[in-house]
Design an enzyme around this catalytic site. Structure first.
Site: not given
Ligand SMILES: *Cc1c(COP(=O)(O)O)cnc(C)c1O
Length: 420
Positions: A273, A275-276, A312, A316, A344
């Site tokens: 999975e 994402g980033r 971000r 973070y 602001c």
């Molecule tokens: C956010 C998330 C991801 C993706 O995380 P990344 O750091 O963006 O790769 C994958 N699986 C689950 C369950 C998430 O909550």
């Protein structure tokens, strides 16, 4: 792959000069490179070569339907954390059978809709959720195919706000209770527990914590099989980091080696999975300098992007590289600068203490590596319209989300008749 490149001193995304995008779409604007996205996907898939695995892109990193559609065309599925994200994935053409539904707080109606759609799997994060899912499945006359997300109590070595696999984090079922939860799942009606899921955090640059987590997953799979629960799927989560500044890039090869060595011989279907990792480096946030305010300690470069467009840095303490769209004359002296937005809040900054080329009102800059957790976290704070997004493909580009107008923004509010 770098999302932008200088040609004759002018920054381009693929073949499109960013000056042109700024002139035609306005600023601030997120710009994504389709070629970079496709390259990332192909690199990921080729690193996983030989594994019985699927990539379910974690939609929350960048949930624009065009981005999901581009990945879907390459074969990716989707990992969603709300029913809204599930609808986005379906709208992008992702088959229901390639959608995983994760998240710690799924509501009844969300479960029902996911079951109705016939998605691949629901990742359950607590015994309470398991019981509710059973009720919902029985009421709908469906069987919920599920994985239980375990919390392996592993430190992913990342920022506190994006670590998810420690005992003190809200995510997943404690490893020690996992077998009991599966036993409950086995006995409840309407449930088909087939998998183990784990996701230990985000922006992970040292892959070692993955080994610890995946070894625990493998041990659990073996134990569950002994318990008579036929586990044949493992969801390995996402979390692989990218290079924003000085950090080391995690090695995809090393990561896949860990996967092979820990869970490779269990005969399970694997889900990744990312994402980033998939979208972080494909995009920039393009902004225009409004004013330059020389201060005693440093220069303040006030730009037209702000924390509502890219949160971000504020949330973070994240670092985003900054580049001018037009390269300065060689020999131009850099200036210690903070890049700030018009909002602001003192927390409204995009970069602090950077050596930047001299900038003036009207100049364009980009904030790099803004493809993930950028536009998706945008808000309208200070009544700033939602930032638009553009997808570049070679010499062409398309606005994949137009800039919200102030009229649209204001039209969402309702004044009750008794105040009129
Ligand atoms: C956010 C998330 C991801 C993706 O995380 P990344 O750091 O963006 O790769 C994958 N699986 C689950 C369950 C998430 O909550």
């Amino acid at each position: 792959m770098n999302a932008t490149v200088y040609r004759n001193g002018r920054l381009h995304m693929e073949a499109v000069p960013l000056e042109r995008l700024a002139a035609e779409v306005g600023t601030p604007v997120y710009c994504y490179s389709l070629a970079a996205l496709q390259q990332n996907y192909r690199d990921f898939v080729s690193a996983a070569d030989g594994l019985n695995a699927a990539v379910c892109y974690a939609v929350k990193a960048n949930s624009n339907v065009a981005i999901i559609a581009a990945l879907n065309r390459l074969g990716a599925g989707a990992d969603v954390v709300s029913i809204g994200e599930m609808r986005r994935a379906l709208a992008a053409g992702v088959p229901a059978g390639k959608i995983v539904f994760s998240g710690v707080g799924k509501k009844k109606a969300e479960m029902a809709e996911a079951l109705q759609a016939g998605i691949m799997q629901i990742n359950v994060e607590s015994e309470a959720e398991l019981r509710l899912l059973s009720d919902v499945a029985v009421a709908a006359g469906k069987t919920a195919t599920l994985a239980v997300r375990i919390n392996p109590d592993v430190d992913a070595g990342t920022h506190a706000k994006i670590t998810t696999g420690k005992k003190e984090n809200k995510f997943g079922v404690d490893y020690d209770h996992a077998r009991r939860v599966y036993a409950v799942a086995k006995q409840l009606p309407g449930l088909n527990p087939v998998g183990v899921a784990v996701h230990i955090g985000s922006q992970i640059t040292d892959v070692k914590p993955y080994r610890a987590a995946y070894e625990l997953v493998a041990e659990l799979v073996r134990n569950l099989r002994r318990d008579g629960i036929a586990i044949d799927r493992i969801d390995l989560g996402g979390g692989l980091g990218i290079v924003y500044g000085q950090e080391n890039a995690p090695s995809l090869t090393e990561y896949m080696k860990i996967v092979r060595e820990t869970v490779g011989d269990l005969g399970c279907h694997l889900t990744f999975e990312p994402g980033r990792w998939m979208v972080g480096n494909i995009g920039v946030l393009l902004a225009e300098v409004i004013y330059v305010k020389p201060g005693q300690a440093r220069n303040f470069v006030v730009v037209d992007a702000a924390m509502n467009d890219l949160i971000r840095p504020t949330l973070y303490e994240a670092y985003h590289g900054i580049k001018p769209v037009i390269l300065p004359e060689s020999g131009a002296e850099s200036v210690l600068s903070d890049v700030v937005g018009p909002i602001c809040e003192s927390g409204d900054y995009l970069a602090k203490g950077r050596e930047l080329p001299p900038l003036a009102s009207g100049d364009l800059i980009v904030l790099e590596s803004a493809g993930a957790y950028g536009a998706v976290m945008a808000s309208t704070y200070n009544t700033r319209p939602l930032v638009p997004e553009v997808l570049v493909d070679g010499e062409r580009y398309a606005v994949i989300r137009p800039r919200q107008t102030l009229e649209e923004l204001l039209a969402a509010d309702r004044v009750p008749p008794w105040l009129k």
